[in-house]
Motif scaffolding. Sequence first.
Motif, PDB file in Angstrom:
ATOM      1  N   THR A   1       0.898  -1.161   0.112  1.00  0.00           N
ATOM      2  CA  THR A   1      -0.042  -0.067   0.029  1.00  0.00           C
ATOM      3  C   THR A   1       0.836   1.200  -0.028  1.00  0.00           C
ATOM      4  O   THR A   1       0.768   2.354  -0.572  1.00  0.00           O
ATOM      5  CB  THR A   1      -0.797  -0.017   1.169  1.00  0.00           C
ATOM      6  OG1 THR A   1      -1.793  -0.851   1.191  1.00  0.00           O
ATOM      7  CG2 THR A   1      -1.878   1.143   1.279  1.00  0.00           C
TER       8      THR A   1
ATOM      9  N   ASN B   1       1.121   4.130  -2.811  1.00  0.00           N
ATOM     10  CA  ASN B   1       0.709   5.565  -2.871  1.00  0.00           C
ATOM     11  C   ASN B   1       2.077   6.606  -3.001  1.00  0.00           C
ATOM     12  O   ASN B   1       1.723   7.505  -3.703  1.00  0.00           O
ATOM     13  CB  ASN B   1       0.455   5.851  -1.078  1.00  0.00           C
ATOM     14  CG  ASN B   1      -0.919   5.354  -0.641  1.00  0.00           C
ATOM     15  OD1 ASN B   1      -1.682   5.025  -1.688  1.00  0.00           O
ATOM     16  ND2 ASN B   1      -1.248   4.927   0.476  1.00  0.00           N
TER      17      ASN B   1
ATOM     18  N   GLU C   1      -2.146  16.511   1.023  1.00  0.00           N
ATOM     19  CA  GLU C   1      -2.846  15.355   0.741  1.00  0.00           C
ATOM     20  C   GLU C   1      -1.775  14.211   0.894  1.00  0.00           C
ATOM     21  O   GLU C   1      -1.984  13.095   1.554  1.00  0.00           O
ATOM     22  CB  GLU C   1      -3.342  15.383  -0.727  1.00  0.00           C
ATOM     23  CG  GLU C   1      -4.433  16.109  -0.858  1.00  0.00           C
ATOM     24  CD  GLU C   1      -5.084  16.304  -2.104  1.00  0.00           C
ATOM     25  OE1 GLU C   1      -4.660  15.610  -3.136  1.00  0.00           O
ATOM     26  OE2 GLU C   1      -5.842  17.001  -2.355  1.00  0.00           O
TER      27      GLU C   1
ATOM     28  N   GLY D   1      -1.206  13.573   4.422  1.00  0.00           N
ATOM     29  CA  GLY D   1      -2.489  13.001   5.242  1.00  0.00           C
ATOM     30  C   GLY D   1      -2.738  11.606   4.921  1.00  0.00           C
ATOM     31  O   GLY D   1      -2.836  10.528   5.641  1.00  0.00           O
ATOM     32  N   ALA D   2      -2.143  11.054   3.592  1.00  0.00           N
ATOM     33  CA  ALA D   2      -2.054   9.804   3.097  1.00  0.00           C
ATOM     34  C   ALA D   2      -1.167   8.814   3.935  1.00  0.00           C
ATOM     35  O   ALA D   2      -1.151   7.796   4.387  1.00  0.00           O
ATOM     36  CB  ALA D   2      -1.834   9.680   1.924  1.00  0.00           C
TER      37      ALA D   2
ATOM     38  N   SER E   1       0.042   9.743   7.019  1.00  0.00           N
ATOM     39  CA  SER E   1      -0.169   9.634   8.530  1.00  0.00           C
ATOM     40  C   SER E   1      -1.402   8.458   8.670  1.00  0.00           C
ATOM     41  O   SER E   1      -1.545   7.614   9.527  1.00  0.00           O
ATOM     42  CB  SER E   1      -0.655  10.735   9.058  1.00  0.00           C
ATOM     43  OG  SER E   1      -1.831  11.308   8.434  1.00  0.00           O
ATOM     44  N   GLN E   2      -2.183   8.259   7.532  1.00  0.00           N
ATOM     45  CA  GLN E   2      -3.286   7.470   7.615  1.00  0.00           C
ATOM     46  C   GLN E   2      -2.680   6.155   7.211  1.00  0.00           C
ATOM     47  O   GLN E   2      -3.030   4.945   8.103  1.00  0.00           O
ATOM     48  CB  GLN E   2      -4.309   7.634   6.514  1.00  0.00           C
ATOM     49  CG  GLN E   2      -5.297   6.585   6.415  1.00  0.00           C
ATOM     50  CD  GLN E   2      -6.157   6.908   5.450  1.00  0.00           C
ATOM     51  OE1 GLN E   2      -5.913   7.728   4.179  1.00  0.00           O
ATOM     52  NE2 GLN E   2      -7.089   6.092   4.877  1.00  0.00           N
ATOM     53  N   TRP E   3      -1.509   5.717   6.694  1.00  0.00           N
ATOM     54  CA  TRP E   3      -0.974   4.568   6.400  1.00  0.00           C
ATOM     55  C   TRP E   3      -0.236   4.155   7.686  1.00  0.00           C
ATOM     56  O   TRP E   3      -0.354   3.238   8.301  1.00  0.00           O
ATOM     57  CB  TRP E   3       0.116   4.816   5.557  1.00  0.00           C
ATOM     58  CG  TRP E   3       0.805   3.484   5.131  1.00  0.00           C
ATOM     59  CD1 TRP E   3       0.528   2.466   4.471  1.00  0.00           C
ATOM     60  CD2 TRP E   3       2.009   3.024   5.511  1.00  0.00           C
ATOM     61  NE1 TRP E   3       1.485   1.411   4.500  1.00  0.00           N
ATOM     62  CE2 TRP E   3       2.559   1.841   5.319  1.00  0.00           C
ATOM     63  CE3 TRP E   3       2.961   3.876   6.404  1.00  0.00           C
ATOM     64  CZ2 TRP E   3       3.718   0.909   5.526  1.00  0.00           C
ATOM     65  CZ3 TRP E   3       4.174   3.263   6.879  1.00  0.00           C
ATOM     66  CH2 TRP E   3       4.436   1.814   6.372  1.00  0.00           C
TER      67      TRP E   3
ATOM     68  N   ASP F   1      -1.167   5.122  10.855  1.00  0.00           N
ATOM     69  CA  ASP F   1      -2.303   4.726  11.581  1.00  0.00           C
ATOM     70  C   ASP F   1      -2.746   3.114  11.631  1.00  0.00           C
ATOM     71  O   ASP F   1      -2.903   2.554  12.405  1.00  0.00           O
ATOM     72  CB  ASP F   1      -3.226   5.784  11.592  1.00  0.00           C
ATOM     73  CG  ASP F   1      -2.959   7.106  12.165  1.00  0.00           C
ATOM     74  OD1 ASP F   1      -1.976   7.079  12.784  1.00  0.00           O
ATOM     75  OD2 ASP F   1      -3.656   8.095  11.927  1.00  0.00           O
ATOM     76  N   GLU F   2      -2.929   2.909  10.204  1.00  0.00           N
ATOM     77  CA  GLU F   2      -3.501   1.368   9.785  1.00  0.00           C
ATOM     78  C   GLU F   2      -2.425   0.440  10.039  1.00  0.00           C
ATOM     79  O   GLU F   2      -2.724  -0.646  10.609  1.00  0.00           O
ATOM     80  CB  GLU F   2      -3.888   1.475   8.268  1.00  0.00           C
ATOM     81  CG  GLU F   2      -5.029   2.320   7.868  1.00  0.00           C
ATOM     82  CD  GLU F   2      -5.388   2.518   6.782  1.00  0.00           C
ATOM     83  OE1 GLU F   2      -4.680   1.963   5.705  1.00  0.00           O
ATOM     84  OE2 GLU F   2      -6.324   2.991   6.098  1.00  0.00           O
TER      85      GLU F   2
END
Length: 119
Positions: A24, A28, A95, A98-99, A101-103, A105-106
């Motif tokens: 992932t 990205n 953006e 954000g992607a 930091s989301q990665w 977190d997941e």
Amino acid sequence: MTQPTFDFTTLFDTYRQAFAPVITAQQNYLKTLERLARYQFSVAGDYLDWSLSHAKATVEPKSVADLVGKQTALNTTFGDKLRVRAEEFTQIASETQGAVSQWFDEAGAKVAQSVKKAA
């Protein structure tokens, strides 16, 4: 004595689950890299248009005042284009942040879940 057959499906599923966050992240990264390349290409096109317009403007005018007026108009238009490009770059950066930091977190949630299962 029979030996059980080796289950490759389970092995591949385990690897797929283990490397899913890495895959992932790579996807990205490549999307962001492509977007930045397109952005740089657009900025280079703006510079090319601006320089060609200046070359054309130096040939056409009849007086120095006319030349200065055309160059001022070209520079103002170019400044506006660069301001829009800077805003676009800021949007790309936010953006991407954000992607990422989301990665994280997941991925952190998956690691925490794996640790809970193991314990």
